[in-house]
Design an enzyme around this catalytic site. Structure first.
Site, PDB file in Angstrom:
ATOM      1  N   SER A   1       0.485  -1.436   0.005  1.00 52.49           N
ATOM      2  CA  SER A   1       0.214   0.043  -0.421  1.00 52.49           C
ATOM      3  C   SER A   1       1.076   1.319  -0.184  1.00 52.49           C
ATOM      4  O   SER A   1       1.417   1.759   0.870  1.00 52.49           O
ATOM      5  CB  SER A   1      -0.665  -0.211   1.369  1.00 52.49           C
ATOM      6  OG  SER A   1      -1.011   1.821   1.393  1.00 52.49           O
TER       7      SER A   1
ATOM      8  N   HIS B   1      -1.081  -1.679  -4.256  1.00 59.35           N
ATOM      9  CA  HIS B   1      -2.357  -0.842  -3.813  1.00 59.35           C
ATOM     10  C   HIS B   1      -2.438   0.375  -3.921  1.00 59.35           C
ATOM     11  O   HIS B   1      -1.788   0.741  -2.979  1.00 59.35           O
ATOM     12  CB  HIS B   1      -2.632  -1.856  -2.308  1.00 59.35           C
ATOM     13  CG  HIS B   1      -3.455  -1.559  -1.474  1.00 59.35           C
ATOM     14  ND1 HIS B   1      -5.019  -2.537  -1.744  1.00 59.35           N
ATOM     15  CD2 HIS B   1      -3.973  -1.229  -0.626  1.00 59.35           C
ATOM     16  CE1 HIS B   1      -5.880  -2.433  -0.947  1.00 59.35           C
ATOM     17  NE2 HIS B   1      -5.928  -1.496   0.111  1.00 59.35           N
TER      18      HIS B   1
ATOM     19  N   ASP C   1      -5.374   3.189  -1.541  1.00 61.23           N
ATOM     20  CA  ASP C   1      -5.962   3.722  -0.571  1.00 61.23           C
ATOM     21  C   ASP C   1      -6.666   5.281  -0.311  1.00 61.23           C
ATOM     22  O   ASP C   1      -6.091   5.971  -0.088  1.00 61.23           O
ATOM     23  CB  ASP C   1      -5.451   3.508   0.757  1.00 61.23           C
ATOM     24  CG  ASP C   1      -4.709   2.146   1.551  1.00 61.23           C
ATOM     25  OD1 ASP C   1      -6.220   1.617   1.518  1.00 61.23           O
ATOM     26  OD2 ASP C   1      -4.197   1.369   1.842  1.00 61.23           O
TER      27      ASP C   1
ATOM     28  N   MET D   1      -9.478   7.166   0.406  1.00 56.27           N
ATOM     29  CA  MET D   1      -9.868   8.126   1.170  1.00 56.27           C
ATOM     30  C   MET D   1     -10.740   9.762   1.499  1.00 56.27           C
ATOM     31  O   MET D   1     -10.350  10.363   0.290  1.00 56.27           O
ATOM     32  CB  MET D   1      -9.375   8.000   2.736  1.00 56.27           C
ATOM     33  CG  MET D   1      -8.444   6.531   2.698  1.00 56.27           C
ATOM     34  SD  MET D   1      -7.653   6.337   4.974  1.00 56.27           S
ATOM     35  CE  MET D   1      -6.824   5.206   4.319  1.00 56.27           C
TER      36      MET D   1
ATOM     37  N   HIS E   1      -8.837   1.022  -3.479  1.00 56.03           N
ATOM     38  CA  HIS E   1      -9.392   0.502  -2.833  1.00 56.03           C
ATOM     39  C   HIS E   1     -10.034   2.418  -2.187  1.00 56.03           C
ATOM     40  O   HIS E   1      -9.889   2.474  -1.408  1.00 56.03           O
ATOM     41  CB  HIS E   1      -8.510   0.314  -1.392  1.00 56.03           C
ATOM     42  CG  HIS E   1      -9.200  -0.332  -0.272  1.00 56.03           C
ATOM     43  ND1 HIS E   1      -8.155  -0.320   0.774  1.00 56.03           N
ATOM     44  CD2 HIS E   1     -10.105  -0.342   0.241  1.00 56.03           C
ATOM     45  CE1 HIS E   1      -9.933  -0.771   2.118  1.00 56.03           C
ATOM     46  NE2 HIS E   1     -10.894  -0.452   1.070  1.00 56.03           N
TER      47      HIS E   1
ATOM     48  N   MET F   1     -12.246   3.924  -0.518  1.00 56.42           N
ATOM     49  CA  MET F   1     -12.723   3.800   1.440  1.00 56.42           C
ATOM     50  C   MET F   1     -13.428   5.355   1.384  1.00 56.42           C
ATOM     51  O   MET F   1     -13.295   6.935   1.465  1.00 56.42           O
ATOM     52  CB  MET F   1     -11.786   3.975   2.010  1.00 56.42           C
ATOM     53  CG  MET F   1     -11.303   2.770   2.196  1.00 56.42           C
ATOM     54  SD  MET F   1      -9.239   2.575   3.470  1.00 56.42           S
ATOM     55  CE  MET F   1      -9.109   2.968   1.771  1.00 56.42           C
TER      56      MET F   1
ATOM     57  N   MET G   1     -11.411  -6.440   5.253  1.00 57.56           N
ATOM     58  CA  MET G   1     -10.142  -5.071   6.443  1.00 57.56           C
ATOM     59  C   MET G   1      -9.978  -5.713   7.869  1.00 57.56           C
ATOM     60  O   MET G   1     -10.733  -6.543   8.736  1.00 57.56           O
ATOM     61  CB  MET G   1     -10.877  -4.091   6.373  1.00 57.56           C
ATOM     62  CG  MET G   1     -11.425  -3.360   5.453  1.00 57.56           C
ATOM     63  SD  MET G   1      -9.961  -2.648   4.926  1.00 57.56           S
ATOM     64  CE  MET G   1      -8.997  -1.501   5.952  1.00 57.56           C
TER      65      MET G   1
ATOM     66  N   GLY H   1      -8.862   4.015   7.800  1.00 61.78           N
ATOM     67  CA  GLY H   1      -8.240   5.406   7.684  1.00 61.78           C
ATOM     68  C   GLY H   1      -7.030   5.239   8.099  1.00 61.78           C
ATOM     69  O   GLY H   1      -7.020   6.712   7.649  1.00 61.78           O
TER      70      GLY H   1
ATOM     71  N   ASP I   1      -6.240  -6.973   4.073  1.00 59.08           N
ATOM     72  CA  ASP I   1      -5.041  -5.374   4.657  1.00 59.08           C
ATOM     73  C   ASP I   1      -5.927  -5.505   5.746  1.00 59.08           C
ATOM     74  O   ASP I   1      -6.853  -4.951   5.992  1.00 59.08           O
ATOM     75  CB  ASP I   1      -6.530  -4.328   3.357  1.00 59.08           C
ATOM     76  CG  ASP I   1      -5.599  -3.380   3.596  1.00 59.08           C
ATOM     77  OD1 ASP I   1      -4.371  -2.591   3.785  1.00 59.08           O
ATOM     78  OD2 ASP I   1      -6.582  -2.619   2.690  1.00 59.08           O
ATOM     79  N   GLY I   2      -4.329  -4.952   6.710  1.00 55.59           N
ATOM     80  CA  GLY I   2      -4.824  -3.996   7.870  1.00 55.59           C
ATOM     81  C   GLY I   2      -3.301  -4.844   8.784  1.00 55.59           C
ATOM     82  O   GLY I   2      -4.053  -5.846   9.151  1.00 55.59           O
TER      83      GLY I   2
END
Ligand code: DX5
Ligand code: ZN
Length: 216
Positions: free
Chosen positions: A6, A31, A33, A35, A64, A66, A135, A140, A173-174
């Protein structure tokens, strides 16, 4: 196992070098992210970054989303060069329409579940998706701690996909580290995202290689 670093945790001032390094280390997906400060508290990356990533790698770009009502943004990410796109089931009212529109555009279509969202939310959509992103932190931020409840969820989803004879792959993920990545893979994940574990130690090539080697 597919390692998907990521870039949220990368040094964005040297993004091309960071991506080249994880690629040398064995990463096979990038990846991204996205947001919006609404669906999650943070604001991060958008189509401009995807376009920049597209210029420096041939690897698939896994976007991804979000964001609230992600279906509004699919075209801009496709135009920017996204190859995989996932939407949160919690953020979309007409999920089937959103997934179908991803597939119609030739993308790998993914749906994402937050840690507290039950697998039953996938019941109807599962045959239509190419991957499910589970997740293992509340989305976040990079650098959060892996929630162990994700492991049983991965196992149960793996069993469901097998029983129903579906094609969906599982992405997680995470909070992935060299300590837990093997357990996550053995639970049934095929695609594993890593932010801090891939980029924060200052040698992304060695970190990516270390994560892959930790899978045995
Ligand atoms: C969390 C993001 C993750 C995150 C991963 O909201 O979706 O992709 O950047 O970072 P780590 O691996 O550091 O938890
Ligand atoms: Zn992510």
């Amino acid at each position: 196992m597919i390692l998907a670093p990521s870039i949220l945790a990368a040094d964005l001032a040297h993004l091309a070098e960071e991506i080249a390094a994880v690629e040398r280390g064995g990463a096979s997906v990038i990846h991204v992210d996205v947001m919006d400060g609404q669906f999650v508290p943070n604001i991060t990356l958008g189509p401009a970054i995807v376009r920049a990533v597209r210029r420096v790698t041939h690897l698939p770009i896994d976007v991804h989303l979000m964001v609230e009502r992600p279906e509004r943004h699919i075209d801009s990410f496709v135009d920017a060069g996204a190859t995989w796109v996932s939407v949160h089931v919690e953020a979309v009212t007409h999920l089937q329409r959103a997934v179908a529109s991803l597939s119609e555009r030739g993308l790998q279509a993914g749906v994402v579940l937050n840690p507290s969202t039950p697998l039953s939310a996938l019941e109807e959509i599962l045959p239509e998706v190419d991957y499910v992103l589970l997740m293992s932190v509340n989305p976040g931020f990079s650098g959060q701690v892996f929630l162990p409840s994700a492991l049983d969820k991965i196992r149960r989803l793996r069993a469901t996909i097998r029983e129903r004879g579906l094609r969906a792959r599982i992405e997680v993920d995470g909070g992935i580290t060299t300590e837990n990545i093997r357990t996550v893979m053995e639970a049934g994940a095929e695609i594993i995202v890593a932010g801090v574990a891939a980029f924060a130690a200052g040698d992304p090539e060695a970190s990516a290689r270390g994560l892959i080697e930790a899978c045995g």
